[in-house]
Structure formats: C-alpha cells, structure tokens
Design an enzyme around this catalytic site. Sequence first.
Site, PDB file in Angstrom:
ATOM      1  N   ARG A 244     -38.938 -24.579 -19.542  1.00 18.05           N
ATOM      2  CA  ARG A 244     -37.672 -25.111 -20.046  1.00 18.05           C
ATOM      3  C   ARG A 244     -36.792 -23.918 -20.385  1.00 18.05           C
ATOM      4  O   ARG A 244     -37.006 -23.268 -21.399  1.00 18.05           O
ATOM      5  CB  ARG A 244     -37.954 -25.949 -21.291  1.00 18.05           C
ATOM      6  N   HIS A 248     -34.517 -27.088 -26.455  1.00 13.03           N
ATOM      7  CA  HIS A 248     -35.104 -28.431 -26.349  1.00 13.03           C
ATOM      8  C   HIS A 248     -34.000 -29.471 -26.170  1.00 13.03           C
ATOM      9  O   HIS A 248     -34.099 -30.369 -25.361  1.00 13.03           O
ATOM     10  CB  HIS A 248     -35.927 -28.732 -27.598  1.00 13.03           C
ATOM     11  N   TYR A 257     -38.185 -19.441 -32.166  1.00  9.30           N
ATOM     12  CA  TYR A 257     -39.619 -19.503 -31.857  1.00  9.30           C
ATOM     13  C   TYR A 257     -40.040 -18.817 -30.568  1.00  9.30           C
ATOM     14  O   TYR A 257     -41.220 -18.781 -30.261  1.00  9.30           O
ATOM     15  CB  TYR A 257     -40.106 -20.963 -31.871  1.00  9.30           C
TER      16      TYR A 257
HETATM   17  C1  TPP Z   1     -44.003 -39.895 -31.239  1.00  5.44           C
HETATM   18  C2  TPP Z   1     -42.970 -38.838 -31.370  1.00  5.44           C
HETATM   19  N1  TPP Z   1     -43.182 -37.809 -32.218  1.00  5.44           N
HETATM   20  C3  TPP Z   1     -42.257 -36.832 -32.338  1.00  5.44           C
HETATM   21  C4  TPP Z   1     -41.094 -36.866 -31.626  1.00  5.44           C
HETATM   22  C5  TPP Z   1     -40.039 -35.751 -31.764  1.00  5.44           C
HETATM   23  N2  TPP Z   1     -40.043 -34.968 -30.500  1.00  5.44           N
HETATM   24  C6  TPP Z   1     -39.125 -35.194 -29.544  1.00  5.44           C
HETATM   25  S1  TPP Z   1     -39.410 -34.298 -28.172  1.00  5.44           S
HETATM   26  C7  TPP Z   1     -40.763 -33.548 -28.852  1.00  5.44           C
HETATM   27  C8  TPP Z   1     -41.528 -32.556 -28.025  1.00  5.44           C
HETATM   28  C9  TPP Z   1     -42.003 -33.124 -26.718  1.00  5.44           C
HETATM   29  O1  TPP Z   1     -42.553 -32.112 -25.926  1.00  5.44           O
HETATM   30  P1  TPP Z   1     -43.047 -32.354 -24.443  1.00  5.44           P
HETATM   31  O2  TPP Z   1     -43.853 -33.582 -24.359  1.00  5.44           O
HETATM   32  O3  TPP Z   1     -43.681 -31.100 -23.971  1.00  5.44           O
HETATM   33  O4  TPP Z   1     -41.704 -32.641 -23.618  1.00  5.44           O
HETATM   34  P2  TPP Z   1     -40.459 -31.685 -23.397  1.00  5.44           P
HETATM   35  O5  TPP Z   1     -39.484 -31.954 -24.523  1.00  5.44           O
HETATM   36  O6  TPP Z   1     -40.932 -30.287 -23.374  1.00  5.44           O
HETATM   37  O7  TPP Z   1     -39.879 -32.104 -22.102  1.00  5.44           O
HETATM   38  C10 TPP Z   1     -40.964 -34.011 -30.152  1.00  5.44           C
HETATM   39  C11 TPP Z   1     -42.007 -33.512 -31.072  1.00  5.44           C
HETATM   40  C12 TPP Z   1     -40.905 -37.984 -30.779  1.00  5.44           C
HETATM   41  N3  TPP Z   1     -39.793 -38.112 -30.046  1.00  5.44           N
HETATM   42  N4  TPP Z   1     -41.858 -38.926 -30.653  1.00  5.44           N
END
Ligand code: TPP
Lengths: 349, 325
Positions: A244, A248, A257
């Site tokens: 990425r 985010h 980070y």
């Molecule tokens: C159940 C839940 N917990 C926490 C969040 C907050 N949150 C949004 S995106 C994220 C990280 C997701 O990471 P990843 O699965 O690697 O996907 P990426 O964003 O890197 O595409 C978090 C912790 C959420 N949306 N849903």
Amino acid sequence: MVEMQGPSLPDPELLKVLRTMALGRAVDERCMNLQRQGRLGFYVPLEGQEAAQVGCGWALEKGDWVCPAYRELAVALTRGVPLPLILNQLYGNEGDLSKGRQMPNHYGFRDYRFVSASSPIGTQIIHAVGLAYASRYKGEKVVAVPFFGDGATSSTDFHSGMNFAGVYKAPVVFFCQNNQWAISLPREKQTLSSTLAVKANAYGFPGVQIDGNDFHSVYRAVREARARALRGEGPTLIEAVTYRMGPHSTSDDPRRYRTPAELAAWKSRDPIERLKVELVGRGVLSEADFETMQEEVRAEIQSAIQEAEKLGPPAAPSIFDDVWQNPPPNLEDQRREFEEFVKEGVVRP
Amino acid sequence: MTELTLIQGVNQALHQAMKKDPDVLCLGEDIGVNGGVFRATDGLQKEFGEQRVLDTPLNESGIVGMAVGMALYGLKPVAEIQFLDFIYPAFDQIVSELAKLRYRSGGQFPAHVVIRTPYGGGIRGGLYHSQSTEQLFASTPGLKVVIPSTPADAKGLLLTAIFDEDPVLFMEPKRIYRTATGEVPDGDHRVPFGKARIVREGTDVSVFAYGAMVPTAFQACQVLEKTGIHAELIDLRTLVPLDIDAVVRSVEKTGRAVIVHEAPKFCGFGAELAAILAEKALYSLKAPIARVTGYDTPFPYTLENLYLPSVDRIGRAIQRTVTAG
Ligand SMILES: Cc1ncc(C[n+]2csc(CCOP(=O)(O)OP(=O)(O)O)c2C)c(N)n1
Ligand SMILES: [Mg+2]
C-alpha cells in the site's frame, strides 16, 4: 514465491490492462486531492495494488461474484463498472446506486455482481462461500471471489469462510492482498505464520503466494484457481504480495509507523511502471504513447468529476427507504412525522 | 386440522416450505443426520438430501454468513442457531450484514435469511441455555423478530417468515416445544406479521406477553377470573413489526396494562411497550403500568423458577394494577 515468466495475454489486451491500471492510479491521485480540498468527505487509496486488483479482475468472467472490501476501486473498473457510477458513490449524490447511505469506497453494483461492501473487516469472506454454494446449486459455472487484506486473515470470518469453503468444496477463490500493513500493524505482527498462503494447508486446500505487483503472475494464478474451482476440486487461497504505497485512508498518517526507506524500496517495484517498461521494451508502446494514455484517463476522470459534482444529494425522505421491504408501523410514523417537519420548515433538506 | 406440538408445527412448516420451493435450504449444527438437537429438522435431510439440508461446522458466524451469501444469490436459506445463547459469534453477521444489506446498497442487495433459534428458560439450562435477548434484535433496524406461542402460529408464522422478503429472527420457545399442543391447519397455513392475537378478551386490564410467557400469563388470567377480574391477554406474536394498534386499542378499552417477559426488565422489550403506551394512551391509563419480567441478573441455574415470571407473580401484578388508582 511462485514466479511465472512471460506475458500472460496478447499485447493489445495488455495495453488495455495498462490503461485500466493507469486509470485506477489517476482516480486515486485526483480523489486524494479532492478530499484535501474538502470536495470529498473521505477516500481510501489503492495506489500500489493496481496489478493485484486488475490482474484478479481480468481473470474473472462476467458471471463471477466479487465480494470486495473498501479498497477495490480498480477491481470495479476492471469489472466494467462505469467510472461515473463509482464517482457518484464517492460523492454520495443522487446518482449513487447506494443512495448516499455509505462512506466513500463502500461500493455495490448489482449488475456487475460486485456485492455491497461494509466496513467490518472480513465479514464478506464467508458471504462468498454462500454465493459460490448457491451458484453451484443453481447450476451456474461461476466462482465467487472475496477480496481482503493481510489484516483480515486474523478475522473470525476468514476462518469461517476458509473452513466452510473447504468442507463444501465451494468454488471460491480467496484473494488476499497482502499489502504489508493493516493501518499501523505490520504483516509480521499480524500472525506468526511464515506466509499467509500457508494458512490454507490447515483447511485442506492449496494456498499460493505470488508476486502481487506482477500482472502476469496474478492473472495466471487466478485463472488457475478459477479453473480448479470449476472442475469441482475446491477453493484456493491466493496471497498476492504487494504494498500500500499511500496512507491507509485520508485520515491516516503513515509517517507515524513506517520509514521512507521502506516506501522507496517498494516504489521501485511499482506495478504500473513494471508493465509499462515491459511493453516499451517489446516495442508495443512508446513513452509518448504512455503519456497520451495518461492524458486520456485524466480527461475521462475530469469530465466524470464535473458530472458527479453537478448532482445534488439524494432526496431527503429516502433515508426511510430500503430498511425493510415491508416497513413496520413505527417507521411509517417516523416518515410521516419527518414529512410534516419538512412542510413546517422544522428540518430543511 | 391435525393436533400437533409446537415443535411439530415448526417441522411441518419446514417440510412444506422445502417441498414447495427448491430455493429453500436449511443449514445449521446437527440439523441433518441428527434432525437437530430438539428434532425440529427431523426427517428433512432424508427427504431433501445433503445439498439442501446442510450439517455445518461449529461456527455461528459461518452459518449466518453463509446464509447471507446464499440469500444474496436469491435463495431462501433457513439457518438454525442451536440455542439463542450461542448466537453472539454471529451477532456481527446479523447486525452489520444481514440487517443492513438492503439499506446500505440502496435496495440492490436485499438478503432474506430466516434464523430459527430456540430461546428461553425453564429447562434447567443455566446461564447459557436459557436466555431471552429479543430486545437486542428488536432494536436493530432491518430485522424482523417473531416469537410464536402455539403450534398453529409456529407453523403459520414460520411459513410467512420463509416467504417474506425481509430477514427474520424466529425465536422458538423451547420450554413449550412439546407441552404446547393444538390444532394446526394442514395446508399452506400463513399467519400474517404485525397482527397480535387476542388470547382472551377482558375489560379490566390488558396483559401483554409473547412466546413461552403466553401460557403462564393465560393461567394467571384464568385464576383471577374466579375473583371477578376480567383480564384481556394479548399475544404479540411479532415484536417487529409490532401491532401497535392492538396494544393501544386494548389499553384504551381497559385503562390498565401489565407486561410480561422472561428477559431482564431494564431496557427489555417491555420498556418499549410502556413507552408506546405513554406516548399514545396516557390519558386512558388509570393505573401505573406494571412489568413482570426476569430480574436484572444473568440467568440462574438452580433457582431459575424464582427468576422466571410465574403464575403467582403475574397474578399479583394484575391484581395490584386493577386495584390501584
Ligand atoms: C472488525 C473491524 N475492526 C477494526 C476495523 C478498523 N479497521 C479498518 S481497516 C483496518 C485494517 C485492515 O487491514 P487489512 O485487512 O490488511 O486491509 P487493508 O486496509 O490493508 O487493505 C482496521 C483495523 C474495522 N473496519 N473492522
Ligand atoms: Mg493490509
């Protein structure tokens, strides 16, 4: 890592692939700016993941189901969703098929079998298993593909989805974009597993780790997994290793980070640059052609934004629609009260 | 008409729905070969095969999530959660996904799933085989919440649920699975949602109950009849949609209200009923509204009969309400 050599598709098609990837990147750049200017409420960039998304999308057929997370804009483009429909969702305007109900990037396009995304991480993974099971039950030769990140592999429904798909040999291609980060949590703190792909072993089906920044590798791996699923041999987990490159979301500051050196290292593996260099190297495309392509996609985006910004918000009483097919009397009371408020000027839509 | 138990009513509805429509599938833990731990799905797998009656792995989020996927395709899945007490791993799928899909997609992706689950106390099940938490679901927009109290309603409401277009949580009062018996129409019997049932008419006080509390409240009303109190008993049948008119009309007639449920009192469904009466029937009320409910504690094991609303507790509340004011 499984490395695959040579072009996966004829050159004219690869030019279309490159254009779709460039379009995704250009939408990203514009939307990040629109958010900074206060014209968009929020945005989730996909920069760096174009080969993974377009590669997977390109390998699917029209009837296949996509169960996306929130970062899958380039998958939607690859599925043929018109850019204006995507922008209307980002703006939450009256042209948004979801009627302005969701934050930007939570798309859903029924006609493209692109299922409405939600925010809770991982929940869509098991939906794909139900869709795949149902499709097979009805005699359709299609697969369902849940898209999810490295972080989602720790979620409840990664487990339920993988386990159910294995038990029922459902035609599912689990497509994990390991972009190294789940907001601020690095991949190595997400799990002690040596790879994410290896998790498939425990569920009794293959997991493959591929170079997610190489269009050809992604395309081939998904084609193979798809064929396998349709032969009735069950699901596959694909771990597309990517990065990425952006934050985010527009609410995130990755400088807190991760190091500039890490970002720089991955920028040198830019998936778009990689395909472009290959095509230029083979004489399929010149640098000037690529510039023209970039200008074209920017113009396309510009006009779509202009159109999207002309549209107003969804009609005010629509907040009461689509909760139930047959709403209960309490909701009907609230709708009537709301309409009176509008008449009396108590609320001003 | 055939005399059936409540659980036979459930079983018959499932049989008839599956026979009528090949898009109806059942899935859940132990529902196939074993016919369900309470036997609600007895005989279904034998008749309709493993493709349509799925024994699932032990994962409630998986059961509901898979059903959501099937429903997104257009099938009509009926998921069983073995006990309401074990539904919480699926709470996310129910609240975040099932209940919101239609709305969040602007109507593009409705998902019609029926979740059947036994609920309630009085079976010596302790904390984790006894709870009534209907209020958690009744306050989730997008879900319907249905609780039958008779065999005919079990069949008729379940058939309505399966061929409805909205997701339904169908809560089965397991304590009266076999003790509630009655005549059930043999054919495609449908009981509409949102229509409360007047169990007995009365003029002095309105008693509101649902599920396993209906027979208990009925007994209390019968006892009081001998003392000259004519209580009206209303079985709500569906909490969502709620038959608000029936609730208000009854209290306009009697001027007094007693609400009975097994769930804890605080923020229980009775609080919503009391609020509706305060909003819509305050000037008809001649006495404070009374609630007879489970206590605001977890569900106890040895002392469960002291926890659950009993004939005596309900009777005392009715009597006090009638003599108050
Ligand atoms: C159940 C839940 N917990 C926490 C969040 C907050 N949150 C949004 S995106 C994220 C990280 C997701 O990471 P990843 O699965 O690697 O996907 P990426 O964003 O890197 O595409 C978090 C912790 C959420 N949306 N849903
Ligand atoms: Mg990630």
